[in-house]
Design a protein around this motif. Structure first.
Motif, PDB file in Angstrom:
ATOM      1  N   UNK A 185       0.836  -1.205   0.000  1.00 10.70           N
ATOM      2  CA  UNK A 185       0.000   0.000   0.000  1.00 10.70           C
ATOM      3  C   UNK A 185       0.868   1.251   0.000  1.00 10.70           C
ATOM      4  N   UNK A 186       1.956   1.224   0.722  1.00 14.29           N
ATOM      5  CA  UNK A 186       2.853   2.375   0.781  1.00 14.29           C
ATOM      6  C   UNK A 186       3.454   2.686  -0.581  1.00 14.29           C
ATOM      7  N   UNK A 187       3.609   1.659  -1.419  1.00 16.77           N
ATOM      8  CA  UNK A 187       4.232   1.829  -2.733  1.00 16.77           C
ATOM      9  C   UNK A 187       3.248   2.244  -3.817  1.00 16.77           C
ATOM     10  N   UNK A 227       1.687  -9.774  -7.932  1.00 17.97           N
ATOM     11  CA  UNK A 227       2.042  -9.057  -9.152  1.00 17.97           C
ATOM     12  C   UNK A 227       2.899  -7.867  -8.714  1.00 17.97           C
ATOM     13  N   UNK A 228       4.181  -7.964  -9.002  1.00 20.50           N
ATOM     14  CA  UNK A 228       5.135  -6.959  -8.544  1.00 20.50           C
ATOM     15  C   UNK A 228       4.905  -5.618  -9.239  1.00 20.50           C
ATOM     16  N   UNK A 229       4.921  -4.563  -8.440  1.00 18.07           N
ATOM     17  CA  UNK A 229       4.808  -3.215  -8.983  1.00 18.07           C
ATOM     18  C   UNK A 229       5.960  -2.350  -8.523  1.00 18.07           C
ATOM     19  N   UNK A 230       6.428  -1.475  -9.390  1.00 17.31           N
ATOM     20  CA  UNK A 230       7.527  -0.567  -9.041  1.00 17.31           C
ATOM     21  C   UNK A 230       7.182   0.845  -9.507  1.00 17.31           C
ATOM     22  N   UNK A 231       7.459   1.821  -8.646  1.00 16.88           N
ATOM     23  CA  UNK A 231       7.307   3.235  -8.978  1.00 16.88           C
ATOM     24  C   UNK A 231       8.608   3.963  -8.701  1.00 16.88           C
ATOM     25  N   UNK A 232       8.828   5.036  -9.426  1.00 13.47           N
ATOM     26  CA  UNK A 232       9.973   5.912  -9.208  1.00 13.47           C
ATOM     27  C   UNK A 232       9.438   7.263  -8.749  1.00 13.47           C
ATOM     28  N   UNK A 233       9.950   7.767  -7.631  1.00 14.89           N
ATOM     29  CA  UNK A 233       9.526   9.062  -7.092  1.00 14.89           C
ATOM     30  C   UNK A 233      10.570  10.103  -7.490  1.00 14.89           C
ATOM     31  N   UNK A 234      10.120  11.185  -8.140  1.00 17.10           N
ATOM     32  CA  UNK A 234      11.040  12.233  -8.599  1.00 17.10           C
ATOM     33  C   UNK A 234      10.540  13.597  -8.147  1.00 17.10           C
ATOM     34  N   UNK A 293       5.262   5.544 -12.931  1.00 20.28           N
ATOM     35  CA  UNK A 293       5.149   4.083 -12.991  1.00 20.28           C
ATOM     36  C   UNK A 293       5.059   3.606 -14.423  1.00 20.28           C
ATOM     37  N   UNK A 294       5.098   2.358 -14.500  1.00 19.32           N
ATOM     38  CA  UNK A 294       5.222   1.377 -13.442  1.00 19.32           C
ATOM     39  C   UNK A 294       5.462   0.024 -14.090  1.00 19.32           C
ATOM     40  N   UNK A 295       5.287  -1.019 -13.271  1.00 18.87           N
ATOM     41  CA  UNK A 295       5.423  -2.391 -13.750  1.00 18.87           C
ATOM     42  C   UNK A 295       4.317  -3.253 -13.155  1.00 18.87           C
ATOM     43  N   UNK A 301       9.823   2.821  -5.040  1.00 18.65           N
ATOM     44  CA  UNK A 301       8.831   2.147  -4.212  1.00 18.65           C
ATOM     45  C   UNK A 301       8.400   0.872  -4.908  1.00 18.65           C
ATOM     46  N   UNK A 302       8.505  -0.244  -4.170  1.00 18.87           N
ATOM     47  CA  UNK A 302       8.208  -1.552  -4.747  1.00 18.87           C
ATOM     48  C   UNK A 302       7.221  -2.291  -3.848  1.00 18.87           C
TER      49      UNK A 302
END
Length: 317
Positions: free
Chosen positions: A42-44, A187-194, A226-228, A266-267
């Protein structure tokens, strides 16, 4: 149901905390037990309201509407981290807008001039955008104000919490072992924070079943990119190649992001199931067990609606 009954909520992601808040505010003596606080998935999250590849549709539609109404109310308080935000969802194909989008405020199809190069269709609407670290902190404060408590520890079974009038399973991916339910998969998710170069509107691409997503969610001084969506991947380690792909896709749509500085990655692993599970079941000792898990990438979107169904099941016991 009587007031001050001990109720244990297992899991401290958005589903667990939301459910705990509603039960505590209904008069239960709520104790949240979780191995991580708040839940890392949830944090990601990005996070924008919108049903995302979840079933069953009839219940998902109702849960989503219930949550939308709550988020619209929460958006009036900046301390919640919820904002009503305008933006565009687009497709590289001539796709019709989903039915949930057409009912949102400000909905209209985009002209070609509004779309980035390479996109064939799109539509604009206003929707809740949720800054998850701020929002999860708000839920924890609201739970505390209602008298609820939190204990950080790892459970080996759903009967382990001890005497309680009810146990609410919001363990997400942990339900695979705790229930056990082999139908839950990650289901893996990844975000980039900029850093934010001045964006105020969101952009997302309807990528269908592709594992490579594209979303741009501004949150004040930062932007979540995002994302993946990697089916079956449980790793929470950073993936530099995936992060580079996210940045490339997002910069192609919004060139101002090229000068943004990467702040963090964030993953999370979305707890996915063929059908979201919200139902009551007894434990062997007769204790009421209510399941609330399997929300996939729509945990935020379904959170208030599913929590209300849990509350109804608890009050009818």
């Amino acid at each position: 149901m009587t007031r001050n009954e001990r109720v244990v909520v297992v899991g401290a992601g958005v589903s667990g905390l939301t459910t705990a808040v509603l039960l505590a505010e209904a008069g239960a003596a709520v104790e949240v037990i979780a191995d991580r606080l708040p839940g890392p998935t949830s944090l990601a999250a990005g996070a924008m309201w919108g049903p995302y590849l979840v079933e069953p549709k009839d219940k998902v539609d109702q849960w989503s509407r219930d949550s939308l109404a709550e988020f619209e109310t929460l958006a009036s308080d900046p301390a919640t981290g919820v904002r009503m935000t305008s933006g565009i969802e687009a497709s590289r194909h001539a796709e019709a807008a989903p039915d949930w989008a057409t009912a949102l405020p400000g909905f209209h199809p985009c002209d070609a001039a509004e779309l980035p190069e390479g996109f064939a269709s799109g539509y604009r609407f206003t929707v809740p955008l949720i800054d998850m670290p701020v929002y999860l902190d708000y839920l924890q404060r609201r739970l505390q104000a209602a008298g609820g408590g939190v204990e950080q520890r790892t459970l080996r079974s759903l009967s382990e919490p001890g005497p309680a009038s009810a146990i609410i399973n919001c363990a997400g991916l942990g339900s695979r072992a705790l229930v056990p339910d082999p139908n839950v998969r990650p289901i893996r998710g990844q975000h980039v924070v900029v850093t934010n170069p001045g964006l105020t509107e969101f952009f997302s691409e309807d990528t269908g079943a592709s594992p490579d997503l594209l979303c741009i969610y501004p949150h004040g001084d930062t932007v979540i990119l995002g994302g993946t969506a990697l089916d079956g991947d449980t790793s929470l380690d950073g993936d530099t190649e995936a992060a580079a792909g996210i940045l490339t896709r997002c910069i192609a749509v919004e060139p101002r992001l090229a000068n943004s500085r990467v702040l963090e990655h964030r993953i999370g692993a979305r707890p996915t199931r063929d059908r979201v599970r919200v139902e009551a079941a007894p434990l062997p000792d007769g204790t009421l067990l209510i399941h609330n898990y399997g929300h996939g990438g729509a945990g935020v979107t379904l959170s208030w609606g599913c929590a209300r169904d849990v509350r109804r099941l608890w009050t009818r016991k």
